[in-house]
Design a protein around this motif. Structure first.
Motif, mmCIF file in Angstrom:
data_model
loop_
_atom_site.group_PDB
_atom_site.id
_atom_site.type_symbol
_atom_site.label_atom_id
_atom_site.label_comp_id
_atom_site.label_asym_id
_atom_site.label_seq_id
_atom_site.Cartn_x
_atom_site.Cartn_y
_atom_site.Cartn_z
ATOM 1 N N CYS A 71 3.142 10.532 0.913
ATOM 2 C CA CYS A 71 1.833 10.378 1.557
ATOM 3 C C CYS A 71 1.544 11.505 2.553
ATOM 4 C CB CYS A 71 1.761 9.047 2.306
ATOM 5 S SG CYS A 71 1.688 7.610 1.228
ATOM 6 N N PRO A 110 -6.607 8.505 -2.008
ATOM 7 C CA PRO A 110 -6.660 7.032 -1.911
ATOM 8 C C PRO A 110 -7.388 6.392 -3.086
ATOM 9 C CG PRO A 110 -7.234 8.031 0.189
ATOM 10 C CD PRO A 110 -7.171 9.147 -0.811
ATOM 11 N N ARG A 126 -3.681 5.038 3.322
ATOM 12 C CA ARG A 126 -4.452 4.092 4.124
ATOM 13 C C ARG A 126 -3.620 2.879 4.530
ATOM 14 N NH1 ARG A 126 -9.884 4.278 0.362
ATOM 15 N NH2 ARG A 126 -10.698 6.282 1.085
ATOM 16 N N ASN A 146 -0.496 5.051 -1.011
ATOM 17 C CA ASN A 146 -1.831 5.016 -0.412
ATOM 18 C C ASN A 146 -1.686 5.236 1.089
ATOM 19 O OD1 ASN A 146 -4.410 4.530 0.457
ATOM 20 N ND2 ASN A 146 -4.664 2.635 -0.725
ATOM 21 N N CYS A 152 -4.946 5.852 -5.719
ATOM 22 C CA CYS A 152 -4.103 4.696 -5.392
ATOM 23 C C CYS A 152 -4.831 3.386 -5.687
ATOM 24 C CB CYS A 152 -3.679 4.747 -3.932
ATOM 25 S SG CYS A 152 -2.839 6.282 -3.491
ATOM 26 N N ASN A 154 0.829 -1.207 0.000
ATOM 27 C CA ASN A 154 0.000 0.000 0.000
ATOM 28 C C ASN A 154 0.862 1.255 0.000
ATOM 29 O OD1 ASN A 154 -3.157 -0.355 0.408
ATOM 30 N ND2 ASN A 154 -2.144 -2.074 1.421
#
Length: 1585
Positions: A158, A838, A84, A82, A841, A77
């Motif tokens: 990020c 996100p 998250r 991302n 992503c 991720n």
């Protein structure tokens, strides 16, 4: 946990407790690592290369996962930027889930609400939840240096806080991971004093900013991290805090960690701060983590403290007092205080948190910080690198030996750039890639795109190109480049560090200048746009200034790619002049190795030079060769990306695969770069490839180009990368219809070109920056509109490319529903503080899965094929007309391999049928078979047919080029079927002829047998007559000789002898009958096969009117077309007469002058047919007579040899004379009283000799043909291979007459070559292969004969038969392998033989001596003596290898090298010849031409005159001439074979004398040709063929 000395003393008995707590903490951390499967990784680090490879896990989208998969899921991720990644849910285990379910079920039975309530309040034992930051830090601790750097770079993207000070999980030693920050750049916008917005971008480790440090003392109810987030970006959790999803109380690895984040202003009024500020956050109790607190408080501009109300005796009070007494501003938050912001002293503030609104608190804190920083302009500025000066912390760059050495080497190299103007650096240090390289590129393009017919101009360009290479070679290698090469060839372990450091430091040096120039460019560009359509004078002025800035920007751009480009140019120049540079520290051949290692390490390699818009083919080829050497010939799936400039292509690739293509403004990709991505072992079988090769390109419609040059450059780039890619991503940014139309037109044209050259790439459209990607209906509308645009663009592009296509799906397999992807906005908010979206992503991950899914269904390329594809595409583009010029080397290579396999398959069928033919021939001669049907032959061949079928299936399915070969599968299956039918049909014809011939020569055979048997009987009578009279051997011999001579005289009287033939005499007699007035005996005929032209044989057809141009042809030289037509007629007549001569079967049926009559009649008929067809000319009688004499002189040896063989078998005197000794032996045995069985056994053995001999020779010839076809290098491949060996032999012999024979009589020369090769092979291999094979065949036959004798004896005894039955059994058992039957014994009395065992014993005894006689006679020349022409090994191979194409190029006479006769598609040849070789000369002169087809068809102006007309046709449009021209594929290129240039120079005088013309004037031989050596000419054959 680490504590101070004072803390320890105050705690009294605390040391033991502290040790216990430390021990427990370490155990918990070890358990955590164990849960994450990282137990061993703390020492054996996780590598970046392993994380970046394509694995099954990397393709999955994970909202939740098991604990053991947390590390992988987090990393995957994070790589896709991302954010998250920190919020991954952990899947509950089954056991916990079931326990929870049981508890819930039991509660349902509770009737009392209060009981339920009380039970719900009971503590439930749940496993400790893993803290998300523990996942991050566990990976960080277990990662190698490069993975750490990658992680931190992605965390920064990020917009997460980054680890600044990190305690070791076990020793608590503090580390400053400075290395991990080196790849991060920060950009922001500020307003200057004039209120203008200015942009800045700097490496984060260099940025000087105020720093605000946050500490917590003791336990505080409010979240410090959350408070900081509100300052930086209230919509994003820059710092992870207790209220974030997934947070838990069990945090093991974050205490004592200091994280840092930067606030970067956007230049807007709403910014929280007007300048960049660094925020540091010490996690855990600041009172405990003394060292970290001291470092931060010392370096910060403002300190912020969170604490509850402290007692005066609290141990932290002293630390707080120290902070308060410090001159630096201090802001204190009290968790139990409700007051607003209060300034209690200068630069000292308090803020209450209790019952306060968070927004209000954040606003007060922001105001306080701004006040503190504005009131202290001289406040210390924080710079990340300065942190390394603290002696009591570990700095990763210093402790890692490889990293430190890499840095030192890079710094040493960078020191060579000191005091140098950035815009002059490339000119000074990289001379090979500057003006000289650009000149070379221009000249090379001009050479491939000639504008005139003057070969001298082309020669001059080639000379200029060589001169440029020599200048490049002479140019001095800078110390800068020498140092780089030395470093890359030295210590291996720090290469990656060295390269990364070099890239970092180069970026550091150039970023400021590039940023300023880019800003200057943008400003000037805006000015130009405003002036468009208004003030043209000023617009042009501003445009010139803009171009100047662009040149400065290009000059100032200096990165690792330019260094590698220079090394590539050094290599190319050394390769061109074939020698090393004196100042090069290593041999130039080692340079590609450096680039190959860089690619393996994950660095991109420049494929197309963006500055020169050129592919350095020699360099790229060498690098790929080294890559193959290091990795093996790996399978790659090529993913190309196309899109407009700054449309987010590189960003998308970086997010998808964790790559590091340049993405910042002013650093956009120029040209094309390729980078390898490894596929995990688990996925290789599923995907059928080992690597993904990503090709990133510069944006289409780049600002650096304008007008037509932009369009041309974009078309070239698109065609190149589309052709290269198995899959091309077409990236579209936004929804601007004009921009979409531009890119679609370029892309569609590229795919149309691929269709026309038979390449089949696929594509996906990525539509970025779409506002609502979830609206399905809107997406479908968008896809429909895209499909309509694609179809429209296809129609437009089809007109340009002259292609029949109505819609995009006619061009490429394209599914608009699945092959169009919509992407959300990249940023969740406004940069520079916005994190990635996100949804973007997730779109990246979906696209990645779609790519891999499509890749799994696609065919990969081998690296060696990739190398050839790059070469073919670029050379096709260089020639401007791509479709016409593209030469698909992969297809050509695959087709040649297919030709070789086809040759093997047809040989398998032919070889099998030869065995069948021999077997059935024997049976026919033995009168065991009287009729042969087609079905029977097909049944006999079925096994081999199935074998060939299976072999074909395996080849087409399993070959590495199966995807290319599949296009020919059906046609080759049909061809093999046709070959099989032809073989069956031809064999049936031959066997039918054998039956007919058997019947025709039955009388001759019967007569011969009768003579033999009469002699046997009479010799028996003579022996019995003299048995009791004398015992003197001499008397016996004399008596026998008298008897023998008398017998032969009688046979001679009864049977006329077969005389030798005089073929020429017979021909003259027949010709005299045709031309009675002609004195044929005095005729001085010419060898028609060696003549260069036929004008002397042609006369005007007076019965028809002729045009002036034709009269001119007749009176002078004939046109090329007419010459070709007559030569084709001659060749056709020769080929057919050869076939007719074979069909006469003189060796079996004997010679008759009717054969000559048939041949002469055929020749005359064919000449008359041609005259009727042409209607323009007639042949003189001299043509007919010379042609007849030439053909019969050529065939004379065949007639004589076959007649000799016939005589040896059928002339009774000759035949019996050979058997004289055999009869004398039998006579002696009769005389000495041998038994009838013994004598009959010897007779059998004598009669077996000739059949054995014939059978063994035939079998050995077949075996030998098979062996030679497999082992002889010249005969074991396809037609091109055979051609190559012929040319090598010609060069080796260096005899002009042999060359002329090859040029004008190619088929005859090829047949002669095959005969020579076979003779040479037999001579060379006689003792080690040929003779052993013969002996083996004899032994096999001997065993069969002895076995037949034994079995016949057994069978006769069982059936109680007589000698006739024994003989019948015996001959039948051998009828498959020998021509040997009962009829051979007609007239031989054997009725009284009754001892079959003795008969068998005699055969066992006498047969070895017969075998020995046969073996003794065997030598290198016996095949010609003992076998019919058609059964000899050379003729077997000629029959097989000459079943190919014989069409000659209409321009230069080069023969099509297709192995298959009547093949599909165009005729082609690997190389064409100099026109003058065939006598072609410039019009109106006697100057032999030095042109070559491949350069002529590349010309825009060169033309040729069509035969018999005044119409001229451009060479480049030669197909429009129709006829034979339309059936040839002549690819324009400059790779004309040096072989023929050498030949022209070597035999210039011979050619001039031969054609009575000269290489002068237009035909002057370029001096460069004379420099080609014979060895270079021969070596070039291996290169081009």
């Amino acid at each position: 946990m680490a504590t101070s000395q004072q803390d320890t003393e105050t705690a009294g008995g605390r040391p033991d407790q502290q040790l216990e707590e430390d021990k427990r903490r370490i155990e918990n951390i070890k358990h955590l690592f164990h849960k994450f499967l990282l137990t061993d990784r703390h020492e054996s680090k996780l590598r970046a290369a392993d994380v970046l490879e394509i694995s099954a896990h990397s393709l999955q989208s994970h909202e939740s996962c098991a604990e053991k998969d947390l590390v992988q899921t987090f990393l995957q991720n994070l790589l896709t930027i991302n954010y998250r990644a920190r919020y991954i849910k952990i899947k509950e285990t089954n056991e916990h889930h079931h326990r929870q379910q049981r508890e819930n079920d039991s509660k349902k039975h509770e009737s009392n609400f209060f009981k339920v309530l009380s039970s719900s309040n009971k503590k439930v034992n749940k496993p400790d939840r893993v803290h998300p930051m523990d996942v991050q830090m566990a990976v960080f601790h277990c990662a190698d240096s490069f993975l750490k750097q990658l992680m931190v770079t992605k965390l920064s993207q990020c917009q997460f806080a980054l680890p600044l000070l990190v305690p070791h999980p076990f020793t608590q030693q503090i580390e400053f991971p400075l290395w991990t920050f080196r790849q991060i750049n920060k950009s922001w916008k500020m307003r200057n004093t004039n209120n203008e917005i200015i942009s800045k971008e700097e490496p984060v480790y260099k940025v000087k900013t105020p720093m605000v440090s946050f500490f917590r003392f003791g336990s505080v109810s409010s979240s410090k991290s959350q408070l900081m987030n509100n300052l930086i970006n209230e919509k994003h959790n820059t710092f992870f805090h207790r209220n974030c999803p997934g947070s838990s109380r069990t945090r093991l690895l974050m205490d004592g960690v200091v994280e840092i984040a930067w606030f970067c202003p956007s230049g807007e009024m709403k910014d929280n701060f007007t300048y960049s500020i660094a925020f540091c956050n010490l996690h855990g109790d600041a009172g405990v983590h003394e060292k970290q607190r001291q470092i931060l408080s010392k370096m910060s501009s403002v300190n912020v403290v969170l604490l509850s109300q402290l007692d005066k005796n609290d141990k932290n009070m002293i630390k707080l007092e120290n902070l308060y007494s410090d001159s630096k501003p201090l802001i204190c938050f009290f968790s139990e205080d409700e007051s607003n912001l209060i300034e209690i002293d200068t630069g000292k503030y308090t803020i209450g948190l209790k019952y306060r609104n968070q927004s209000d608190v954040s606003e007060e804190l922001r105001r306080a910080i701004n006040d503190c920083l504005s009131s202290s302009p001289s406040a210390s500025m924080f710079r990340l690198e300065d942190l390394s000066k603290h002696s009591d912390i570990r700095v990763d760059e210093e402790d890692d030996e490889d990293c430190r050495r890499g840095r030192e080497a890079a710094q040493q190299m960078m020191s060579l750039l000191k005091n140098k103007d950035l815009r002059e650096i490339k000119k000074l240090l990289l001379p090979c890639q500057g003006e000289l390289w650009h000149q070379w590129c221009q000249k090379n393009k001009e050479l491939h795109r000639p504008q005139c017919d003057d070969i001298q101009q082309e020669t001059n360009k080639q000379r200029e190109i060589i001169k440029i290479c020599e200048q490049q070679h002479k140019s001095h290698i800078s110390e800068f480049i020498r140092f780089f090469i030395k470093q890359m060839n030295s210590y291996a372990a720090n290469k990656s560090f060295f390269l990364t450091w070099l890239r970092i430091l180069l970026n550091e040096v150039t970023s400021a200048d590039l940023s300023a120039l880019q800003h200057k460019y943008d400003k000037k560009w805006s000015t130009v746009l405003k002036l468009k359509g208004n003030d043209k004078t000023n617009q042009l002025k501003e445009q010139r200034e803009l171009e100047k800035i662009s040149e400065e920007l290009q000059a100032a751009s200096f990165g690792l790619e330019h260094i590698i480009r220079e090394i590539g140019q050094i290599y190319e120049s050394c390769s061109s002049v074939k020698k090393n540079k004196t100042d090069l520290p290593f041999h130039f051949s080692s340079l590609p190795n450096l680039a190959a290692e860089m690619m393996i390490c994950g660095f991109p390699l420049e494929l197309m030079d963006g500055d020169a818009a050129h592919v350095p083919l020699i360099w790229i080829t060498a690098v790929l060769d080294k890559l193959i050497e290091k990795l093996g010939d790996q399978r790659v799936f090529v993913l190309s990306v196309l899109g407009l400039q700054s449309s987010g292509k590189s960003t998308m690739l970086n997010a998808m695969f964790g790559l590091q293509f340049a993405v910042s403004a002013g650093r956009c990709t120029r040209g094309a770069f390729m980078q390898l991505i490894r596929v995990s072992e688990e996925m290789k079988q599923q995907l059928k490839f080992d690597y993904i090769l990503v090709v990133d390109t510069e944006g289409l419609q780049a600002l650096e180009f304008d007008g037509n040059s932009t369009r041309h450059h974009d078309n070239e780039l698109a065609t190149f990368v589309v052709g290269l890619g198995n899959l091309t991503l077409i990236n579209i940014f936004g929804e601007n219809p004009a921009e979409m139309q531009d890119i679609l037109q370029i892309v569609v044209q590229a795919f149309l070109r691929m269709k026309k050259v038979n390449l089949k790439p696929s594509c996906m459209f990525v539509h970025q920056n779409i506002s609502d990607v979830t609206a399905g209906e809107k997406n479908m509308q968008g896809k429909r509109r895209l499909q309509e645009k694609l179809d429209k663009m296809t129609k437009l592009a089809a007109k340009d490319e002259v292609c029949d296509a109505e819609c995009f799906s006619d061009v490429i397999n394209f599914d608009v529903c699945n092959d169009v992807k919509y992407f959300a906005h990249l940023w969740e908010g406004s940069p520079p503080m916005a994190p990635p979206n996100p949804n973007y992503c997730e779109n990246i991950q979906e696209l990645k899965k779609a790519i891999i899914s499509q890749a799994s269904k696609s065919d990969s390329l081998r690296l060696i094929h990739l190398r050839e594809r790059i070469k073919d595409l670029w050379e096709g583009l260089l020639n401007e007309r791509f479709v016409f010029s593209f030469r698909n080397s992969l297809e050509i290579s695959a087709y040649r391999r297919l030709e070789t396999e086809y040759s093997k398959w047809t040989w398998t069928l032919r070889s099998a049928m030869m065995k069948i033919l021999t077997k059935l021939h024997n049976k026919i001669e033995n009168e065991a078979v009287h009729e042969i049907g087609k079905t029977e032959l097909q049944r006999e061949l079925k096994e081999k047919s199935e074998e060939v079928k299976n072999s074909m299936s395996d080849f087409f399915e399993k070959d590495t080029d199966a995807d290319i070969l599949i296009q020919w599968k059906t046609s080759f299956e049909i061809k093999i079927k046709d070959v099989q039918e032809n073989i069956v049909r031809e064999t049936k014809r031959k066997l039918t002829e054998i039956i007919q011939q058997r019947d025709l020569k039955r009388k001759i055979d019967a007569q011969r047998t009768q003579h033999e048997n009469n002699l046997l009987e009479k010799s028996k009578e003579l022996a019995l007559k003299h048995k009791d009279k004398a015992n003197d051997e001499e008397i016996l011999k004399r008596e026998f000789d008298l008897f023998w001579e008398e017998c032969l005289k009688k046979i001679t009287r009864d049977s006329p002898l077969i005389s030798d033939i005089n073929l020429v005499k017979d021909v003259k007699i027949l010709l005299s009958d045709i031309y009675e007035s002609l004195n044929v005996d005095q005729w001085k005929n010419s060898d028609i096969f060696t003549l260069q032209h036929y004008s002397g044989y042609v006369q005007e057809n007076k019965s028809r009117g002729l045009t002036g141009s034709v009269k001119k042809q007749i009176s002078g030289s004939l046109s090329d077309q007419t010459e070709r037509k007559i030569r084709a007629l001659v060749n056709k007549i020769v080929q057919q007469t050869d076939i007719m001569i074979q069909s006469f079967n003189i060796s079996k049926l004997g010679y008759n002058n009717s054969c000559i009559q048939l041949l002469i009649d055929y020749i005359k008929a064919k000449i008359q047919e041609d005259e009727e067809e042409s209607k323009k000319y007639m042949f003189k009688k001299e043509f007919f007579i010379d042609l007849v004499f030439s053909i019969f002189k050529r065939a004379e040896k065949t007639f004589i040899d076959q007649n000799r063989m016939f005589r040896e078998v059928n002339d009774p005197v000759l035949y019996l004379e050979k058997k004289r000794n055999e009869y004398y032996n039998i006579f002696q045995k009769y005389y000495h009283g041998a038994t009838l069985a013994a004598i009959f056994g010897e007779i059998i053995c004598h009669k077996l000799k000739r059949p054995i001999e014939q059978s063994v020779y035939k079998q050995t010839a077949r075996d030998l043909a098979d062996e030679i076809r497999s082992n002889c290098p010249s005969l074991n491949g396809n037609r091109s291979n055979l051609e190559k060996h012929i040319l090598k032999k010609l060069a080796e012999e260096e005899k002009f007459y042999m060359f002329t024979d090859y040029i004008h009589n190619p088929r005859d020369h090829l047949e002669s070559f095959i005969r020579d090769e076979v003779r040479q092979y037999i001579r060379d291999k006689f003792t080690i292969s040929v003779q052993p094979n013969m002996n083996q065949n004899i032994e096999v036959l001997k065993k069969k004969i002895l076995t037949a004798a034994y079995e016949s004896t057994e069978d006769v005894q069982v059936k109680r038969g007589d000698v006739d039955l024994w003989l019948k059994f015996f001959t039948q058992k051998l009828s498959d392998v020998l021509i040997f039957s009962m009829k051979d014994f007609s007239g031989v009395k054997h009725d009284d033989v009754d001892d079959y065992k003795l008969l068998e014993d005699v055969i066992n005894t006498d047969l070895p001596s017969i075998i020995s006689d046969i073996s003794r006679e065997f030598n290198t020349n016996t095949f010609d003596v003992k076998l019919d022409l058609s059964n000899r090994p050379d003729e077997i191979l000629i029959d097989h290898l000459c079943q190919c194409c014989w069409v000659q190029c209409p321009f230069c006479k080069a023969i099509c090298t297709n192995t298959i006769e009547n093949h599909d598609g165009d005729h082609s040849v690997p190389f064409h010849r100099v026109y003058g070789i065939k006598g072609c000369h410039y019009r109106g002169t006697r100057n032999l031409s030095v042109e070559i087809c491949t350069t002529r068809v590349a010309s825009n102006t060169a033309s040729f005159n069509l035969d018999s007309t005044d119409r001229r046709v451009l060479y480049r449009e030669y197909r429009k001439a129709g006829g034979v021209y339309s059936k040839w594929s002549i690819t324009p290129d400059l790779s004309e074979l040096p072989y023929w240039k050498w030949f022209v120079c070597r035999f210039q005088k011979d050619l001039e004398e031969y054609y009575e013309k000269t290489f002068q004037g237009y035909g002057k031989i370029p001096n460069e040709w004379r420099e080609i050596t014979k060895q270079e000419a021969v070596d070039s054959l291996d290169k081009y063929i």
